[in-house]
Motif scaffolding. Structure first.
Motif, PDB file in Angstrom:
ATOM      1  N   ALA B 109      60.859  39.997  38.403  1.00 31.57           N
ATOM      2  CA  ALA B 109      61.367  41.297  38.842  1.00 31.57           C
ATOM      3  C   ALA B 109      62.827  41.450  38.443  1.00 31.57           C
ATOM      4  CB  ALA B 109      61.198  41.442  40.350  1.00 31.57           C
ATOM      5  N   GLY B 110      63.608  40.393  38.634  1.00 36.57           N
ATOM      6  CA  GLY B 110      65.029  40.451  38.284  1.00 36.57           C
ATOM      7  C   GLY B 110      65.230  40.727  36.808  1.00 36.57           C
ATOM      8  N   VAL B 111      64.503  39.998  35.957  1.00 35.18           N
ATOM      9  CA  VAL B 111      64.637  40.189  34.505  1.00 35.18           C
ATOM     10  C   VAL B 111      64.228  41.606  34.125  1.00 35.18           C
ATOM     11  CG1 VAL B 111      63.720  39.479  32.271  1.00 35.18           C
ATOM     12  CG2 VAL B 111      64.339  37.759  33.969  1.00 35.18           C
ATOM     13  N   LEU B 112      63.130  42.072  34.699  1.00 33.30           N
ATOM     14  CA  LEU B 112      62.663  43.429  34.393  1.00 33.30           C
ATOM     15  C   LEU B 112      63.708  44.466  34.788  1.00 33.30           C
ATOM     16  CD1 LEU B 112      58.876  43.577  35.301  1.00 33.30           C
ATOM     17  CD2 LEU B 112      59.941  43.849  33.065  1.00 33.30           C
ATOM     18  N   LEU B 113      64.331  44.261  35.949  1.00 36.72           N
ATOM     19  CA  LEU B 113      65.318  45.233  36.413  1.00 36.72           C
ATOM     20  C   LEU B 113      66.524  45.257  35.494  1.00 36.72           C
ATOM     21  CD1 LEU B 113      65.244  44.897  40.271  1.00 36.72           C
ATOM     22  CD2 LEU B 113      64.891  46.950  38.939  1.00 36.72           C
ATOM     23  N   ILE B 114      66.952  44.069  35.025  1.00 41.06           N
ATOM     24  CA  ILE B 114      68.108  44.023  34.132  1.00 41.06           C
ATOM     25  C   ILE B 114      67.771  44.701  32.805  1.00 41.06           C
ATOM     26  CG2 ILE B 114      69.563  42.444  32.790  1.00 41.06           C
ATOM     27  CD1 ILE B 114      69.423  40.582  35.276  1.00 41.06           C
ATOM     28  N   LEU B 115      66.536  44.522  32.342  1.00 40.16           N
ATOM     29  CA  LEU B 115      66.141  45.115  31.072  1.00 40.16           C
ATOM     30  C   LEU B 115      65.796  46.592  31.198  1.00 40.16           C
ATOM     31  CD1 LEU B 115      63.933  42.286  29.544  1.00 40.16           C
ATOM     32  CD2 LEU B 115      66.263  42.910  28.938  1.00 40.16           C
ATOM     33  N   TYR B 116      65.618  47.068  32.431  1.00 40.18           N
ATOM     34  CA  TYR B 116      65.073  48.412  32.653  1.00 40.18           C
ATOM     35  C   TYR B 116      65.833  49.520  31.917  1.00 40.18           C
ATOM     36  CZ  TYR B 116      63.587  52.586  35.182  1.00 40.18           C
ATOM     37  OH  TYR B 116      63.136  53.830  35.511  1.00 40.18           O
ATOM     38  N   PRO B 117      67.175  49.628  32.055  1.00 37.60           N
ATOM     39  CA  PRO B 117      67.871  50.710  31.348  1.00 37.60           C
ATOM     40  C   PRO B 117      67.746  50.578  29.837  1.00 37.60           C
ATOM     41  CG  PRO B 117      69.308  49.661  32.943  1.00 37.60           C
ATOM     42  CD  PRO B 117      68.103  48.807  32.839  1.00 37.60           C
ATOM     43  N   ILE B 118      67.770  49.326  29.333  1.00 36.82           N
ATOM     44  CA  ILE B 118      67.657  49.123  27.891  1.00 36.82           C
ATOM     45  C   ILE B 118      66.295  49.616  27.407  1.00 36.82           C
ATOM     46  CG2 ILE B 118      67.671  47.356  26.077  1.00 36.82           C
ATOM     47  CD1 ILE B 118      69.459  45.708  28.060  1.00 36.82           C
ATOM     48  N   LEU B 119      65.267  49.270  28.193  1.00 36.47           N
ATOM     49  CA  LEU B 119      63.920  49.736  27.863  1.00 36.47           C
ATOM     50  C   LEU B 119      63.857  51.260  27.869  1.00 36.47           C
ATOM     51  CD1 LEU B 119      61.536  47.328  29.791  1.00 36.47           C
ATOM     52  CD2 LEU B 119      61.629  47.694  27.328  1.00 36.47           C
ATOM     53  N   ALA B 120      64.477  51.852  28.918  1.00 34.88           N
ATOM     54  CA  ALA B 120      64.435  53.309  29.048  1.00 34.88           C
ATOM     55  C   ALA B 120      65.110  53.951  27.845  1.00 34.88           C
ATOM     56  CB  ALA B 120      65.114  53.747  30.343  1.00 34.88           C
ATOM     57  N   VAL B 121      66.263  53.410  27.432  1.00 39.59           N
ATOM     58  CA  VAL B 121      66.971  53.961  26.272  1.00 39.59           C
ATOM     59  C   VAL B 121      66.124  53.788  25.020  1.00 39.59           C
ATOM     60  CG1 VAL B 121      68.990  53.690  24.786  1.00 39.59           C
ATOM     61  CG2 VAL B 121      69.252  53.658  27.267  1.00 39.59           C
ATOM     62  N   ALA B 122      65.516  52.602  24.877  1.00 40.02           N
ATOM     63  CA  ALA B 122      64.720  52.334  23.683  1.00 40.02           C
ATOM     64  C   ALA B 122      63.521  53.271  23.606  1.00 40.02           C
ATOM     65  CB  ALA B 122      64.245  50.883  23.685  1.00 40.02           C
ATOM     66  N   LEU B 123      62.929  53.561  24.762  1.00 39.72           N
ATOM     67  CA  LEU B 123      61.708  54.371  24.745  1.00 39.72           C
ATOM     68  C   LEU B 123      61.987  55.869  24.668  1.00 39.72           C
ATOM     69  CD1 LEU B 123      59.438  52.525  27.318  1.00 39.72           C
ATOM     70  CD2 LEU B 123      59.079  52.709  24.870  1.00 39.72           C
ATOM     71  N   PHE B 124      63.012  56.321  25.406  1.00 41.93           N
ATOM     72  CA  PHE B 124      63.201  57.769  25.528  1.00 41.93           C
ATOM     73  C   PHE B 124      64.483  58.265  24.876  1.00 41.93           C
ATOM     74  CE2 PHE B 124      60.751  56.270  29.162  1.00 41.93           C
ATOM     75  CZ  PHE B 124      59.591  56.998  28.986  1.00 41.93           C
ATOM     76  N   GLY B 125      65.232  57.388  24.234  1.00 36.19           N
ATOM     77  CA  GLY B 125      66.494  57.817  23.644  1.00 36.19           C
ATOM     78  C   GLY B 125      67.570  57.876  24.705  1.00 36.19           C
ATOM     79  N   VAL B 126      68.830  58.000  24.263  1.00 36.21           N
ATOM     80  CA  VAL B 126      69.954  57.946  25.193  1.00 36.21           C
ATOM     81  C   VAL B 126      69.868  59.067  26.226  1.00 36.21           C
ATOM     82  CG1 VAL B 126      72.447  58.125  25.386  1.00 36.21           C
ATOM     83  CG2 VAL B 126      71.438  56.821  23.519  1.00 36.21           C
ATOM     84  N   GLN B 127      69.608  60.283  25.760  1.00 37.41           N
ATOM     85  CA  GLN B 127      69.588  61.421  26.676  1.00 37.41           C
ATOM     86  C   GLN B 127      68.318  61.409  27.527  1.00 37.41           C
ATOM     87  OE1 GLN B 127      72.512  62.730  26.334  1.00 37.41           O
ATOM     88  NE2 GLN B 127      72.190  63.946  28.165  1.00 37.41           N
ATOM     89  N   GLY B 128      67.222  60.994  26.919  1.00 34.78           N
ATOM     90  CA  GLY B 128      65.949  60.999  27.630  1.00 34.78           C
ATOM     91  C   GLY B 128      65.878  59.942  28.719  1.00 34.78           C
ATOM     92  N   SER B 129      66.699  58.897  28.586  1.00 36.26           N
ATOM     93  CA  SER B 129      66.648  57.816  29.564  1.00 36.26           C
ATOM     94  C   SER B 129      67.295  58.232  30.885  1.00 36.26           C
ATOM     95  CB  SER B 129      67.368  56.587  29.025  1.00 36.26           C
ATOM     96  OG  SER B 129      68.751  56.844  28.966  1.00 36.26           O
ATOM     97  N   LEU B 130      68.119  59.290  30.840  1.00 38.29           N
ATOM     98  CA  LEU B 130      68.851  59.738  32.031  1.00 38.29           C
ATOM     99  C   LEU B 130      67.957  59.847  33.250  1.00 38.29           C
ATOM    100  CD1 LEU B 130      71.310  62.642  31.243  1.00 38.29           C
ATOM    101  CD2 LEU B 130      71.625  60.763  32.839  1.00 38.29           C
ATOM    102  N   LYS B 131      66.840  60.570  33.047  1.00 37.04           N
ATOM    103  CA  LYS B 131      65.941  60.838  34.153  1.00 37.04           C
ATOM    104  C   LYS B 131      65.395  59.539  34.743  1.00 37.04           C
ATOM    105  CE  LYS B 131      61.697  62.194  33.484  1.00 37.04           C
ATOM    106  NZ  LYS B 131      60.705  63.001  32.740  1.00 37.04           N
ATOM    107  N   TRP B 132      65.012  58.625  33.833  1.00 39.56           N
ATOM    108  CA  TRP B 132      64.365  57.404  34.304  1.00 39.56           C
ATOM    109  C   TRP B 132      65.361  56.496  35.003  1.00 39.56           C
ATOM    110  CZ3 TRP B 132      59.340  57.293  34.638  1.00 39.56           C
ATOM    111  CH2 TRP B 132      58.634  58.215  33.876  1.00 39.56           C
ATOM    112  N   VAL B 133      66.559  56.396  34.441  1.00 43.09           N
ATOM    113  CA  VAL B 133      67.556  55.521  35.044  1.00 43.09           C
ATOM    114  C   VAL B 133      68.060  56.119  36.352  1.00 43.09           C
ATOM    115  CG1 VAL B 133      69.825  54.502  34.737  1.00 43.09           C
ATOM    116  CG2 VAL B 133      68.216  54.549  32.843  1.00 43.09           C
TER     117      VAL B 133
END
Lengths: 300, 463
Positions: B109-133
């Motif tokens: 869970a800890g590793v996933l949480l640390i990677l979460y914003p990076i994943l969000a940016v990678a998947l949805f782009g910088v602007q698209g990650s806003l909502k998810w983060v």
């Protein structure tokens, strides 16, 4: 002096409404030791039921006599609220009886959130104003007393008498008092405990619905968030009077109503709810058993 | 129960008849429940008069759903459950080794949480990650942190607190007011906000030392409401219902700033395109760190004498006192520690929103936080985190269900149903699992081997 007596009358009216709601809290607490957090929302639900019945009556039978309209509103609201509270008790509280004590409190809070939002979703979030039902005002020695206030105080007095009779003189009331004292022993003596608890919820809801109808008539407006603040105040009333005690609930309701109207009249209207909440805290801290309550004996 | 299974085996036709009867009653009851509120709607016309709108079709749907639902529950679900329970009783309980994921849950869970914003940016782009983060990540983590903070008071010390939001408010307003009046930085004000909230924890905790259980809950509720009402009415300081706006943003320890005009702006410094997403990602890591701090402190405190004293207090106050534990300091430290984390979360909230108003600190928030603690299993950090993800994430997802508009028409707004579903979910989860998602507790003190205890053996405390 006149101003003071005027505030006294206003406070008594408000206090009657709180007292009627408080009875539902105090009875449920007495019988299953649970703070029925959703009770305030049952009150609000009753107000809405009365509102809708009022609209039905005015659109179907224009010119219906006010007394009849009020009576029909009150009865339909009572039935609807009673059915709601009965169902809620069966679905949400009964499965948790005997579970740890926090569980029913949490479901009650959940039910309270769900009920107010249910009304918001189905009836819309806006204030619901209705034209005044009764508008006559009498002048008694310079104090203006409106017919609304007389109706509220009279209805409260009548209902409380009926209620007092049921609890103290009928087999049903005896079963209720027995269940309150010792649920297990009552069950052993052949009292249907589940039914008694259901009836308690029904009675509390019916009174809350009457309070809701009176509230709608008095203020002429009802909104889906109306359950919380009157609910907490009624709970304060129940605690102030001594939770578990019926006369206590009424006394507490009247006192809270008086304090609130006198506080707004002489101090500041902004802080009137702060006054109520402070009273709640002070009573609980210094005299948790309230004015008429029995002190709780701690068993080791 | 065995009586019932016999009955089921004897008569299947009887069951259908019973189910039909029950379904009829359910339909009748739901008709009574919803007739006024669903069948009719009070609506304002152009003249602002109330008129009735009739919705008999919708009412019919409600009644049919209730009846059919009841039929299936009685005819299929109840016999199924009874049979499953019978077979479960018959089968010997076998030792099952915990799976890999379950054993290493915290690490994963800890590793996933640390990677979460990076994943969000990678998947949805910088602007698209806003909502998810922002909507999911930060929102859920705030509640995780608040619930972990409240867990110290409710889950460990067994003091039922319904006014926790007051400390959240104290933290938020301390940061908002001190930063806008004195221009102090977030990193200085974060501990100050925590300290102020802890002081309030002691101030509010002191009078309620003698109270237990429900009464304690109600007094704390009253305190929470008093603080909110003071925030509304003390307009000279708090600006009342308008709230405090234009709260300064936090910086990365003063090295990089997120103000657009600042020379050391984060995006400018790294030659990145301007976006508010970086600030949100920074905030995500900030709240992640704060939540981790809460969890770490909780875990460590549980092994210290004070943590043991809290848990002992929860189990039996009288035994505690007779063993020489000072219940006054024990309770007050629990209130203060819990309040401190509430204060931290509050100042984070102020930084994130840039705006605080009394609207954000209503009783409902306290109820939501308490619900997360209880649904998570009281005392179990993992359970609470799961409960926060389910309850907050679940209701946030409702905002995203715009495709439902194509089914129910353009007037359908899923957000409206958020709190309705939240309330119902509280009830359903509580009835289904009264001990919460994680119903067992890791003991703090044990003999020879560590065995998880069922939650039903631990008390919820009497405050």
């Amino acid at each position: 002096m006149q101003y003071f007596v005027q505030q006294l009358v206003n406070g008594l009216t408000l206090g009657s409404i709180y007292g009627m709601i408080a009875i539902g809290y105090t009875m449920v607490y007495g019988i299953i030791g649970m703070i029925n957090f959703a009770h305030g929302d049952i009150f609000m639900l009753g107000g809405f039921a009365a509102l809708i019945v009022f609209l039905v009556l005015t659109s179907l039978f224009a010119g219906v006599p006010v007394v009849l309209a009020l009576l029909v509103m009150m009865i339909v609201a009572m039935l609807t609220a009673a059915l709601w509270n009965w169902t809620i008790e069966k679905v949400a509280y009964r499965p948790l009886r005997g579970s740890f004590r926090l569980a029913p409190l949490i479901t009650a809070i959940g039910m309270s959130i769900a009920l107010s939002n249910f009304i918001q979703v189905t009836q819309g979030p806006r204030n619901k104003p209705i034209p005044p039902l009764v508008s006559s005002v009498y002048d008694v020695f310079g104090i203006s007393i409106s017919l609304k206030q007389i109706i509220i105080i009279a209805v409260t007095a009548i209902l409380l008498t009926i209620f007092w009779y049921i609890v103290n003189k009928t087999p049903l009331g005896r079963a209720q008092r027995a269940t309150e004292q010792d649920r297990k022993m009552a069950a052993l003596l052949g009292i249907d405990v589940d039914r008694t608890i259901s009836v308690t919820f029904i009675m509390g809801a019916a009174l809350a619905a009457v309070a809701g109808t009176m509230y709608l008539m008095y203020y002429g407006v009802v909104v889906f968030t109306d359950g919380f603040i009157p609910g907490v105040k009624a709970f304060t009333a129940a605690v102030l009077g001594g939770i578990g005690s019926l006369p206590g609930a009424v006394l507490g309701g009247l006192l809270i109503g008086l304090i609130e109207s006198l506080w707004s009249a002489y101090f500041s209207i902004d802080y009137k709810d702060v006054a109520t909440f402070s009273i709640l805290a002070i009573v609980l801290i210094f005299k948790p058993s309230g004015i008429l309550g029995r002190p709780e004996v701690e068993k080791v | 129960m065995s009586n019932m299974t016999n009955k089921l085996e004897n008569a299947g036709g009887d069951l259908t008849a019973r189910a039909l009867r029950e379904a009829f009653y359910a339909g009748l009851i739901s008709l009574g429940l919803f007739f006024l509120f669903v069948g009719l709607k009070s609506d304002q016309n152009i003249l602002n008069e109330l008129i009735l709108v009739q919705r008999w079709g919708l009412l019919a749907v409600f009644v049919i759903v209730a009846a059919v639902g009841r039929f299936f529950v009685v005819a299929y679900l109840q016999p199924l459950n009874a049979r499953r329970k019978a077979s479960k009783d018959a089968a010997a309980t076998t030792e099952t080794r915990e799976g890999y994921i379950k054993r290493n849950f915290t690490v994963i869970a800890g590793v996933l949480l640390i990677l979460y914003p990076i994943l969000a940016v990678a998947l949805f782009g910088v602007q698209g990650s806003l909502k998810w983060v922002d909507n999911f990540g930060i929102q859920i983590l705030i509640y995780v942190m608040l619930a972990w903070g409240l867990n110290i008071v409710v889950g460990l010390a067994g003091l039922l607190d319904l006014g926790y939001v007051a400390f959240y408010a104290v933290g938020a307003y301390s940061y908002a007011l001190l930063s806008s009046h004195f221009g102090l930085s977030f990193w200085l004000l974060l501990p100050i906000a925590g300290l102020l909230a802890a002081c309030w924890g002691v101030v509010l905790g002191f009078p309620v030392l003698r109270l237990r259980g429900d009464y304690l809950a109600i007094v704390t509720l009253a305190f929470g409401e008093i603080i909110r009402l003071v925030l509304i009415n003390w307009t000279e300081v708090t600006k009342g219902t308008f709230g405090v706006s234009g709260i300064a943003k936090a910086s990365v320890f003063g090295i990089w700033s997120f103000d657009i005009s600042a020379p050391n702006n984060f995006a400018k410094y790294f030659d990145l395109p301007m976006s508010s997403a970086y600030y949100k990602i920074f905030l995500f890591y900030l709240i992640l760190a704060l939540a981790a701090l809460t969890a770490y402190v909780t875990i460590r405190l549980r092994r210290m004498p004070i943590g043991r004293a809290w848990e002992a207090l929860r189990e039996d106050e009288i035994a505690c006192r007779s063993l020489g534990i000072n219940t006054v300091t024990t309770k007050l430290t629990a209130f203060a520690t819990g309040a401190m984390f509430g204060g931290f979360a509050g100042s984070f909230f102020a930084v994130r929103q840039g705006f605080v108003s009394p609207e954000s600190f209503v009783f409902l928030e306290s109820a939501v936080i308490l619900a997360i603690v209880v649904l998570g299993g009281m005392g179990s950090l993992t359970g609470i985190a799961i409960a926060a993800v389910v309850m907050i994430g679940g209701t946030e997802i409702l905002r995203e269900l715009t495709f439902l508009k194509s089914i129910f028409g353009p007037d359908f707004t899923p957000e409206l149903y958020r709190m309705l579903i939240f309330g119902l979910a509280m009830v359903v989860v509580m009835v289904w699992k009264p001990r919460g998602f994680v119903g067992s507790r890791e003991p703090t003190a044990f003999l020879n081997e560590r065995k998880a205890v069922s939650g039903s053996f631990t008390k919820e405390g009497h405050g």
